[in-house]
Design a protein around this motif. Structure first.
Motif, PDB file in Angstrom:
ATOM      1  N   ARG A 156      -2.131 -28.161 -25.532  1.00  0.00           N
ATOM      2  CA  ARG A 156      -2.572 -26.842 -25.997  1.00  0.00           C
ATOM      3  C   ARG A 156      -1.528 -25.803 -25.610  1.00  0.00           C
ATOM      4  NH1 ARG A 156      -7.577 -26.969 -21.680  1.00  0.00           N
ATOM      5  NH2 ARG A 156      -6.304 -26.839 -19.790  1.00  0.00           N
ATOM      6  N   TRP A 157      -1.520 -24.743 -26.385  1.00  0.00           N
ATOM      7  CA  TRP A 157      -0.601 -23.644 -26.112  1.00  0.00           C
ATOM      8  C   TRP A 157      -1.386 -22.511 -25.478  1.00  0.00           C
ATOM      9  CZ3 TRP A 157       4.444 -23.180 -25.778  1.00  0.00           C
ATOM     10  CH2 TRP A 157       4.989 -21.908 -25.668  1.00  0.00           C
ATOM     11  N   MET A 158      -0.959 -22.096 -24.274  1.00  0.00           N
ATOM     12  CA  MET A 158      -1.636 -21.039 -23.514  1.00  0.00           C
ATOM     13  C   MET A 158      -0.919 -19.719 -23.756  1.00  0.00           C
ATOM     14  SD  MET A 158      -3.977 -22.845 -21.956  1.00  0.00           S
ATOM     15  CE  MET A 158      -4.565 -21.796 -20.631  1.00  0.00           C
ATOM     16  N   GLY A 159      -1.676 -18.733 -24.255  1.00  0.00           N
ATOM     17  CA  GLY A 159      -1.104 -17.418 -24.482  1.00  0.00           C
ATOM     18  C   GLY A 159      -0.992 -16.617 -23.195  1.00  0.00           C
ATOM     19  N   GLU A 160      -0.527 -15.399 -23.312  1.00  0.00           N
ATOM     20  CA  GLU A 160      -0.412 -14.527 -22.150  1.00  0.00           C
ATOM     21  C   GLU A 160      -1.805 -14.111 -21.657  1.00  0.00           C
ATOM     22  OE1 GLU A 160       2.297 -13.743 -20.495  1.00  0.00           O
ATOM     23  OE2 GLU A 160       3.421 -15.062 -21.852  1.00  0.00           O
ATOM     24  N   PRO A 161      -1.982 -13.938 -20.321  1.00  0.00           N
ATOM     25  CA  PRO A 161      -3.289 -13.538 -19.784  1.00  0.00           C
ATOM     26  C   PRO A 161      -3.759 -12.208 -20.368  1.00  0.00           C
ATOM     27  CG  PRO A 161      -1.815 -14.249 -18.023  1.00  0.00           C
ATOM     28  CD  PRO A 161      -0.979 -14.149 -19.258  1.00  0.00           C
ATOM     29  N   VAL A 162      -5.051 -12.154 -20.707  1.00  0.00           N
ATOM     30  CA  VAL A 162      -5.674 -10.948 -21.247  1.00  0.00           C
ATOM     31  C   VAL A 162      -6.797 -10.529 -20.309  1.00  0.00           C
ATOM     32  CG1 VAL A 162      -6.936  -9.927 -23.183  1.00  0.00           C
ATOM     33  CG2 VAL A 162      -5.117 -11.597 -23.608  1.00  0.00           C
ATOM     34  N   THR A 163      -6.784  -9.283 -19.859  1.00  0.00           N
ATOM     35  CA  THR A 163      -7.798  -8.777 -18.942  1.00  0.00           C
ATOM     36  C   THR A 163      -8.756  -7.877 -19.699  1.00  0.00           C
ATOM     37  OG1 THR A 163      -6.247  -8.854 -17.089  1.00  0.00           O
ATOM     38  CG2 THR A 163      -8.199  -7.472 -16.822  1.00  0.00           C
ATOM     39  N   MET A 164     -10.068  -8.189 -19.554  1.00  0.00           N
ATOM     40  CA  MET A 164     -11.099  -7.399 -20.215  1.00  0.00           C
ATOM     41  C   MET A 164     -12.035  -6.819 -19.154  1.00  0.00           C
ATOM     42  SD  MET A 164     -12.088  -9.794 -23.479  1.00  0.00           S
ATOM     43  CE  MET A 164     -13.217  -8.524 -24.065  1.00  0.00           C
ATOM     44  N   PRO A 165     -12.148  -5.506 -19.067  1.00  0.00           N
ATOM     45  CA  PRO A 165     -13.066  -4.911 -18.094  1.00  0.00           C
ATOM     46  C   PRO A 165     -14.514  -5.207 -18.461  1.00  0.00           C
ATOM     47  CG  PRO A 165     -12.221  -3.237 -19.580  1.00  0.00           C
ATOM     48  CD  PRO A 165     -11.471  -4.502 -19.887  1.00  0.00           C
ATOM     49  N   GLN A 166     -15.308  -5.528 -17.465  1.00  0.00           N
ATOM     50  CA  GLN A 166     -16.719  -5.823 -17.669  1.00  0.00           C
ATOM     51  C   GLN A 166     -17.567  -4.638 -17.238  1.00  0.00           C
ATOM     52  OE1 GLN A 166     -18.191  -9.148 -18.771  1.00  0.00           O
ATOM     53  NE2 GLN A 166     -16.196  -8.745 -19.688  1.00  0.00           N
ATOM     54  N   GLN A 167     -18.491  -4.254 -18.098  1.00  0.00           N
ATOM     55  CA  GLN A 167     -19.360  -3.139 -17.791  1.00  0.00           C
ATOM     56  C   GLN A 167     -20.754  -3.450 -18.322  1.00  0.00           C
ATOM     57  OE1 GLN A 167     -19.022   0.848 -19.790  1.00  0.00           O
ATOM     58  NE2 GLN A 167     -18.201   1.450 -17.814  1.00  0.00           N
ATOM     59  N   GLY A 168     -21.768  -3.254 -17.512  1.00  0.00           N
ATOM     60  CA  GLY A 168     -23.124  -3.550 -17.938  1.00  0.00           C
ATOM     61  C   GLY A 168     -24.127  -3.144 -16.892  1.00  0.00           C
ATOM     62  N   ARG A 169     -25.363  -3.588 -17.089  1.00  0.00           N
ATOM     63  CA  ARG A 169     -26.457  -3.227 -16.197  1.00  0.00           C
ATOM     64  C   ARG A 169     -27.211  -4.472 -15.770  1.00  0.00           C
ATOM     65  NH1 ARG A 169     -25.951   0.135 -20.558  1.00  0.00           N
ATOM     66  NH2 ARG A 169     -25.868   2.378 -20.196  1.00  0.00           N
ATOM     67  N   ASP A 170     -27.777  -4.447 -14.570  1.00  0.00           N
ATOM     68  CA  ASP A 170     -28.649  -5.508 -14.078  1.00  0.00           C
ATOM     69  C   ASP A 170     -30.074  -4.962 -14.067  1.00  0.00           C
ATOM     70  OD1 ASP A 170     -26.589  -7.214 -13.770  1.00  0.00           O
ATOM     71  OD2 ASP A 170     -26.595  -7.255 -11.584  1.00  0.00           O
ATOM     72  N   LEU A 171     -30.950  -5.566 -14.862  1.00  0.00           N
ATOM     73  CA  LEU A 171     -32.311  -5.064 -15.014  1.00  0.00           C
ATOM     74  C   LEU A 171     -33.307  -6.200 -14.838  1.00  0.00           C
ATOM     75  CD1 LEU A 171     -31.694  -3.045 -18.302  1.00  0.00           C
ATOM     76  CD2 LEU A 171     -31.708  -2.111 -15.997  1.00  0.00           C
TER      77      LEU A 171
END
Length: 330
Positions: free
Chosen positions: A73-88
């Protein structure tokens, strides 16, 4: 960057060589016997054919299959995604009084549980990115789902909840205590419980004020919703009369639970007021989660497989051609 899912499978590439060495050793042993001298010439012919086109194609096909088995497999460059949400955490009252049909929907009477399900179902669908848990309580409190991003499962558990599933009374204190216990298993800066009830605490091993102290100590914010109309027309043998179906609702307790923990109390006399829960959630500060980092992957498995298939056709054609040559030579 090129990567392999199962790189250790590459050792299989040596299997034909090991098999060849084993046969060579057996051949050398047979040559020591005079009676098997005639086999020497045949073995020498086999050695010369080892590097023939047929053998080369077979070896190449095997190597391509081994490469495919290693999952390239070909691995691309790392991508960072900020996580935002609520715990209910949702705590839903399933006591017998939730059967009272004093809620109106499209000019039709609806019992309290069905009205709550209708509103919460829509609420759950809109919680993409949030983590939700479900607690049901009556005589006792039970966790139906832990905090999860799997909103489909939470919705199914809500749909499957029925009246008197866990009794007919109301264990508000136990529901709060269980919610606090479950919320404490997660490292979160914002622990929120939304409790919906239509009565007063009449069951459970934990009193509401005791559970309230636990919630306060654990930093759990409680938002409470009192469900039920204040007026309802009731037909009897003496005629029609107006009654208060929510006379058992302990608004003082629900208000205290909310205010003491920094939450809010909502009075849901009808579906319109019940939908104020949307405004409640919008006012909550989202939780900043750890950033999610991933690397895009593109499988290269099809390339060695396709090439191996093509070479297999060539090898089959070569065998047919060779048989024809031998046939004509004979």
């Amino acid at each position: 960057m090129l990567d392999f899912g199962y790189p250790w499978l590459a050792v299989l590439a040596l299997a034909p060589l090991l098999l060849r060495l084993k046969r060579q050793a057996a051949s050398d042993a047979s040559l020591t016997l005079p009676a098997l001298a005639k086999l020497a010439s045949s073995e020498q012919q086999t050695q010369r054919s080892w590097f023939s086109l047929h053998s080369a194609l077979a070896m190449l096909i095997w190597l391509l299959l081994v490469i495919a088995a290693t999952q390239p497999r070909w691995m691309g460059e790392p991508v960072t995604m900020p996580q935002q949400g609520r715990d209910l955490m949702l705590a839903l009252d399933l006591s017998g009084s939730m059967e009272i049909a004093d809620m109106q929907y499209q000019n039709q009477s609806m019992n309290r549980l069905d009205a709550v399900k209708l509103v919460i179902s829509d609420f759950i669908k809109r919680r993409q990115g949030d983590r939700i848990g479900l607690i049901l309580f009556a005589d006792a409190a039970y966790q139906q789902t832990p905090l999860t991003f799997d909103l489909i499962t939470v919705q199914k558990m809500l749909d499957d909840s029925v009246l008197r599933l866990v009794g007919t009374r109301t264990a508000i204190g136990e529901a709060i205590g269980l919610a606090v216990k479950r919320l404490n298993t997660y490292e979160s800066s914002n622990k929120v419980l939304i409790l919906l009830s239509d009565g007063a605490n009449t069951a459970g091993n934990i009193q509401p004020l005791e559970a309230l102290q636990l919630a306060k100590a654990a930093g759990v914010k409680i938002h409470t919703v009192g469900v039920g109309a204040e007026q309802m027309i009731q037909q009897s043998i003496l005629g029609r009369r107006t009654v208060n179906p929510s006379q058992d609702l302990d608004e003082g307790l629900l208000t205290q639970l909310a205010e003491y923990t920094g939450g809010r109390y909502f009075r849901a006399r009808n579906l319109a007021e019940l939908e104020q829960i949307y405004q409640l959630i919008d006012q909550l500060e989202p939780i900043e989660r750890d950033s999610l980092t991933y690397r895009p992957q593109r499988s290269l498995l099809h390339w060695p497989l396709a090439l191996a298939l093509l070479l297999s056709f060539i090898l089959a054609a070569h065998k047919v051609h060779w048989r024809e040559v031998v046939k004509h030579a004979g």
